[in-house]
Design an enzyme around this catalytic site. Sequence first.
Site, PDB file in Angstrom:
ATOM      1  N   PHE A   1       0.823  -1.209   0.000  1.00  0.00           N
ATOM      2  CA  PHE A   1       0.000   0.000   0.000  1.00  0.00           C
ATOM      3  C   PHE A   1       0.868   1.275   0.000  1.00  0.00           C
ATOM      4  O   PHE A   1       0.826   2.081  -0.943  1.00  0.00           O
ATOM      5  CB  PHE A   1      -0.933  -0.079   1.210  1.00  0.00           C
ATOM      6  CG  PHE A   1      -1.520   1.207   1.705  1.00  0.00           C
ATOM      7  CD1 PHE A   1      -2.092   2.122   0.829  1.00  0.00           C
ATOM      8  CD2 PHE A   1      -1.521   1.494   3.074  1.00  0.00           C
ATOM      9  CE1 PHE A   1      -2.646   3.310   1.303  1.00  0.00           C
ATOM     10  CE2 PHE A   1      -2.071   2.673   3.552  1.00  0.00           C
ATOM     11  CZ  PHE A   1      -2.627   3.583   2.671  1.00  0.00           C
TER      12      PHE A   1
ATOM     13  N   GLN B   1      10.029  -0.042   3.640  1.00  0.00           N
ATOM     14  CA  GLN B   1       8.609  -0.222   3.975  1.00  0.00           C
ATOM     15  C   GLN B   1       8.261  -1.687   4.217  1.00  0.00           C
ATOM     16  O   GLN B   1       7.218  -1.999   4.783  1.00  0.00           O
ATOM     17  CB  GLN B   1       7.712   0.307   2.832  1.00  0.00           C
ATOM     18  CG  GLN B   1       8.059   1.696   2.341  1.00  0.00           C
ATOM     19  CD  GLN B   1       8.008   2.751   3.420  1.00  0.00           C
ATOM     20  OE1 GLN B   1       6.995   2.900   4.095  1.00  0.00           O
ATOM     21  NE2 GLN B   1       9.101   3.469   3.608  1.00  0.00           N
TER      22      GLN B   1
ATOM     23  N   SER C   1       0.853  -6.585   9.716  1.00  0.00           N
ATOM     24  CA  SER C   1      -0.382  -6.759  10.484  1.00  0.00           C
ATOM     25  C   SER C   1      -0.093  -7.236  11.905  1.00  0.00           C
ATOM     26  O   SER C   1       0.660  -8.193  12.111  1.00  0.00           O
ATOM     27  CB  SER C   1      -1.264  -7.777   9.750  1.00  0.00           C
ATOM     28  OG  SER C   1      -2.017  -8.518  10.656  1.00  0.00           O
TER      29      SER C   1
ATOM     30  N   TYR D   1       4.727  -7.554  16.345  1.00  0.00           N
ATOM     31  CA  TYR D   1       4.863  -6.503  15.318  1.00  0.00           C
ATOM     32  C   TYR D   1       5.514  -5.261  15.925  1.00  0.00           C
ATOM     33  O   TYR D   1       6.510  -4.742  15.414  1.00  0.00           O
ATOM     34  CB  TYR D   1       3.481  -6.156  14.750  1.00  0.00           C
ATOM     35  CG  TYR D   1       3.468  -4.892  13.905  1.00  0.00           C
ATOM     36  CD1 TYR D   1       3.951  -4.914  12.602  1.00  0.00           C
ATOM     37  CD2 TYR D   1       2.981  -3.690  14.404  1.00  0.00           C
ATOM     38  CE1 TYR D   1       3.961  -3.755  11.825  1.00  0.00           C
ATOM     39  CE2 TYR D   1       2.976  -2.535  13.643  1.00  0.00           C
ATOM     40  CZ  TYR D   1       3.465  -2.568  12.357  1.00  0.00           C
ATOM     41  OH  TYR D   1       3.472  -1.426  11.592  1.00  0.00           O
TER      42      TYR D   1
ATOM     43  N   LYS E   1       9.269  -3.523  15.357  1.00  0.00           N
ATOM     44  CA  LYS E   1       9.443  -2.121  14.930  1.00  0.00           C
ATOM     45  C   LYS E   1      10.358  -1.372  15.901  1.00  0.00           C
ATOM     46  O   LYS E   1      11.183  -0.562  15.481  1.00  0.00           O
ATOM     47  CB  LYS E   1       8.081  -1.414  14.850  1.00  0.00           C
ATOM     48  CG  LYS E   1       7.247  -1.816  13.645  1.00  0.00           C
ATOM     49  CD  LYS E   1       7.850  -1.311  12.346  1.00  0.00           C
ATOM     50  CE  LYS E   1       7.013  -1.686  11.144  1.00  0.00           C
ATOM     51  NZ  LYS E   1       7.692  -1.468   9.871  1.00  0.00           N
TER      52      LYS E   1
ATOM     53  N   ASN F   1      -2.230   5.936  11.911  1.00  0.00           N
ATOM     54  CA  ASN F   1      -3.126   5.076  11.117  1.00  0.00           C
ATOM     55  C   ASN F   1      -3.203   5.600   9.682  1.00  0.00           C
ATOM     56  O   ASN F   1      -3.925   6.554   9.413  1.00  0.00           O
ATOM     57  CB  ASN F   1      -4.522   5.045  11.739  1.00  0.00           C
ATOM     58  CG  ASN F   1      -4.532   4.270  13.037  1.00  0.00           C
ATOM     59  OD1 ASN F   1      -3.964   4.713  14.035  1.00  0.00           O
ATOM     60  ND2 ASN F   1      -5.123   3.105  13.024  1.00  0.00           N
TER      61      ASN F   1
ATOM     62  N   VAL G   1      -9.320  -0.700   9.410  1.00  0.00           N
ATOM     63  CA  VAL G   1     -10.702  -0.271   9.590  1.00  0.00           C
ATOM     64  C   VAL G   1     -11.245   0.524   8.391  1.00  0.00           C
ATOM     65  O   VAL G   1     -12.379   0.275   7.948  1.00  0.00           O
ATOM     66  CB  VAL G   1     -10.869   0.478  10.932  1.00  0.00           C
ATOM     67  CG1 VAL G   1     -10.037   1.736  11.002  1.00  0.00           C
ATOM     68  CG2 VAL G   1     -12.300   0.785  11.221  1.00  0.00           C
TER      69      VAL G   1
ATOM     70  N   ASP H   1      -7.071  -3.332  23.007  1.00  0.00           N
ATOM     71  CA  ASP H   1      -7.231  -2.191  22.093  1.00  0.00           C
ATOM     72  C   ASP H   1      -7.030  -0.883  22.859  1.00  0.00           C
ATOM     73  O   ASP H   1      -7.570  -0.713  23.948  1.00  0.00           O
ATOM     74  CB  ASP H   1      -8.652  -2.179  21.500  1.00  0.00           C
ATOM     75  CG  ASP H   1      -8.712  -2.909  20.177  1.00  0.00           C
ATOM     76  OD1 ASP H   1      -7.659  -3.371  19.713  1.00  0.00           O
ATOM     77  OD2 ASP H   1      -9.828  -3.021  19.634  1.00  0.00           O
TER      78      ASP H   1
HETATM   79  N1  LIG Z   1      -0.589   1.138   7.035  1.00  0.00           N
HETATM   80  C1  LIG Z   1      -0.416   1.682   8.238  1.00  0.00           C
HETATM   81  O1  LIG Z   1      -1.345   2.231   8.838  1.00  0.00           O
HETATM   82  C2  LIG Z   1       0.948   1.658   8.883  1.00  0.00           C
HETATM   83  C3  LIG Z   1       1.108   2.256  10.165  1.00  0.00           C
HETATM   84  C4  LIG Z   1       2.359   2.226  10.756  1.00  0.00           C
HETATM   85  C5  LIG Z   1       3.442   1.644  10.114  1.00  0.00           C
HETATM   86  N2  LIG Z   1       3.244   1.051   8.899  1.00  0.00           N
HETATM   87  C6  LIG Z   1       4.404   0.409   8.245  1.00  0.00           C
HETATM   88  O2  LIG Z   1       4.543   0.923   6.938  1.00  0.00           O
HETATM   89  C7  LIG Z   1       5.067  -0.080   6.082  1.00  0.00           C
HETATM   90  C8  LIG Z   1       4.166  -0.263   4.865  1.00  0.00           C
HETATM   91  O3  LIG Z   1       2.871  -0.637   5.337  1.00  0.00           O
HETATM   92  P1  LIG Z   1       1.698  -1.027   4.352  1.00  0.00           P
HETATM   93  O4  LIG Z   1       0.435  -0.654   5.025  1.00  0.00           O
HETATM   94  O5  LIG Z   1       1.994  -0.511   2.998  1.00  0.00           O
HETATM   95  O6  LIG Z   1       1.807  -2.605   4.376  1.00  0.00           O
HETATM   96  P2  LIG Z   1       1.772  -3.661   3.179  1.00  0.00           P
HETATM   97  O7  LIG Z   1       1.601  -4.997   3.830  1.00  0.00           O
HETATM   98  O8  LIG Z   1       0.797  -3.229   2.148  1.00  0.00           O
HETATM   99  O9  LIG Z   1       3.237  -3.547   2.577  1.00  0.00           O
HETATM  100  C9  LIG Z   1       4.332  -4.259   3.082  1.00  0.00           C
HETATM  101  C10 LIG Z   1       5.013  -4.920   1.888  1.00  0.00           C
HETATM  102  O10 LIG Z   1       6.207  -5.588   2.315  1.00  0.00           O
HETATM  103  C11 LIG Z   1       6.332  -6.785   1.569  1.00  0.00           C
HETATM  104  N3  LIG Z   1       7.220  -7.670   2.330  1.00  0.00           N
HETATM  105  C12 LIG Z   1       7.000  -8.229   3.545  1.00  0.00           C
HETATM  106  N4  LIG Z   1       8.053  -8.965   3.923  1.00  0.00           N
HETATM  107  C13 LIG Z   1       8.980  -8.850   2.939  1.00  0.00           C
HETATM  108  C14 LIG Z   1      10.285  -9.391   2.749  1.00  0.00           C
HETATM  109  N5  LIG Z   1      10.844 -10.194   3.674  1.00  0.00           N
HETATM  110  N6  LIG Z   1      10.956  -9.090   1.601  1.00  0.00           N
HETATM  111  C15 LIG Z   1      10.397  -8.283   0.664  1.00  0.00           C
HETATM  112  N7  LIG Z   1       9.162  -7.741   0.789  1.00  0.00           N
HETATM  113  C16 LIG Z   1       8.457  -8.031   1.914  1.00  0.00           C
HETATM  114  C17 LIG Z   1       4.896  -7.285   1.405  1.00  0.00           C
HETATM  115  O11 LIG Z   1       4.739  -8.176   0.326  1.00  0.00           O
HETATM  116  C18 LIG Z   1       4.147  -5.980   1.200  1.00  0.00           C
HETATM  117  O12 LIG Z   1       4.049  -5.657  -0.182  1.00  0.00           O
HETATM  118  C19 LIG Z   1       5.191  -1.355   6.908  1.00  0.00           C
HETATM  119  O13 LIG Z   1       6.510  -1.431   7.412  1.00  0.00           O
HETATM  120  C20 LIG Z   1       4.224  -1.089   8.053  1.00  0.00           C
HETATM  121  O14 LIG Z   1       4.557  -1.818   9.211  1.00  0.00           O
HETATM  122  C21 LIG Z   1       2.035   1.044   8.262  1.00  0.00           C
END
Ligand SMILES: NC(=O)c1ccc[n+]([C@@H]2O[C@H](COP(=O)([O-])OP(=O)(O)OC[C@H]3O[C@@H](n4cnc5c(N)ncnc54)[C@H](O)[C@@H]3O)[C@@H](O)[C@H]2O)c1
Length: 314
Positions: free
Chosen positions: A13, A78, A83, A146, A150, A174, A189, A276
């Site tokens: 994403f 990223q 999750s 998770y 981090k 979020n 959500v 939560d």
């Molecule tokens: N979406 C949120 O609200 C949010 C909030 C806080 C932090 N984050 C962090 O931001 C980052 C991106 O989040 P997102 O929502 O786009 O998640 P996402 O799951 O859509 O993207 C994560 C990507 O990492 C890839 N991936 C996982 N393990 C891998 C590996 N070992 N090698 C190569 N690729 C791998 C997955 O295939 C996926 O495409 C993540 O680190 C997430 O923890 C997201």
Amino acid sequence: MSRLVLVTGAAGFIGSNLCDALLDQGYAVRAADNLSAGEMSNLVQAQGRPGFEFHHVDVSDPDVCNRLCEGVSAVLHQAALSSVPASVADPARAHRDTATTTLHLLAACRTRGVSRFLLAASAACYSERAVQPLREDAEIWPLSPYAAAKVASEQYVKAFVGMGVDGACLRYFNVYGPRHSAKSSYANVIPAFTRRILDGGKLSVFGDGSQTRDFVHVRDVVRANLLALHTKTPLGGVSLNIATGRRTALNDLISAIEARCERKAAVDHLPDRPGDFKHSLADVATARKLLGFEAQVSLEDGIATVVDWMKSSA
Ligand SMILES: NC(=O)c1ccc[n+]([C@@H]2O[C@H](COP(=O)([O-])OP(=O)(O)OC[C@H]3O[C@@H](n4cnc5c(N)ncnc54)[C@H](O)[C@@H]3O)[C@@H](O)[C@H]2O)c1
């Protein structure tokens, strides 16, 4: 200086939105993803554009990291098992995809002389007891594998500053926006509720819906990354909240989605879910001071991008 940037988790994403924005800014983008959660459909806009290359690889492998970092000027990391429930189901995998990947990428940055590393860190690091709004120096107490992975990743970013890799830990709150999948059973959500409302389904809300979150649009998260990438000032491993500094109650969120969908949803109220947080709100003063970052997308405009994207990709 090379204008080649490595984005890991690029088919996800946030990663895919970052790739598009970097290409728009004239960067060449090396995108890496193992497609465990990401989808190539997220990269259709990027593919074929000059300077874009995609690598279907796993960045928990140090040799892969070393190859990927050759010739790049910055890494935007990223990739993670993104999750919380999935990390509870498989903590070792959460550690590998989130913390091990960070360690090996930082080591590769050191070997290859990459000078900037930006970590997708998370507000999940904060303690439930921490005072709101959450400042970066609030108590850290991870409640899931998770969050623990981090926190470990942030510590590695700080440790590598002394080893020549400058960087920052961008603690996203979020995040929402186009390409945030509603498909997974762990869907967040906003995509989950939007999908249900569009499909005429019922919403399940834990508690009375008065819990609040700091929802930040992916366009703002991308902008924060670009500001951190561009700044000439050394970042020194600093942790920064990336959020709006505005609280939104779940009930108000539902109303905003209903308004855009022009459809009311029936809501089932379930008992509060143990573990939560009741509230999560960021203090955004540090990112404003260091990066000049201020979130710009209003909730209404942001929800519109999600609803329109879901309608067009249905
Ligand atoms: N979406 C949120 O609200 C949010 C909030 C806080 C932090 N984050 C962090 O931001 C980052 C991106 O989040 P997102 O929502 O786009 O998640 P996402 O799951 O859509 O993207 C994560 C990507 O990492 C890839 N991936 C996982 N393990 C891998 C590996 N070992 N090698 C190569 N690729 C791998 C997955 O295939 C996926 O495409 C993540 O680190 C997430 O923890 C997201």
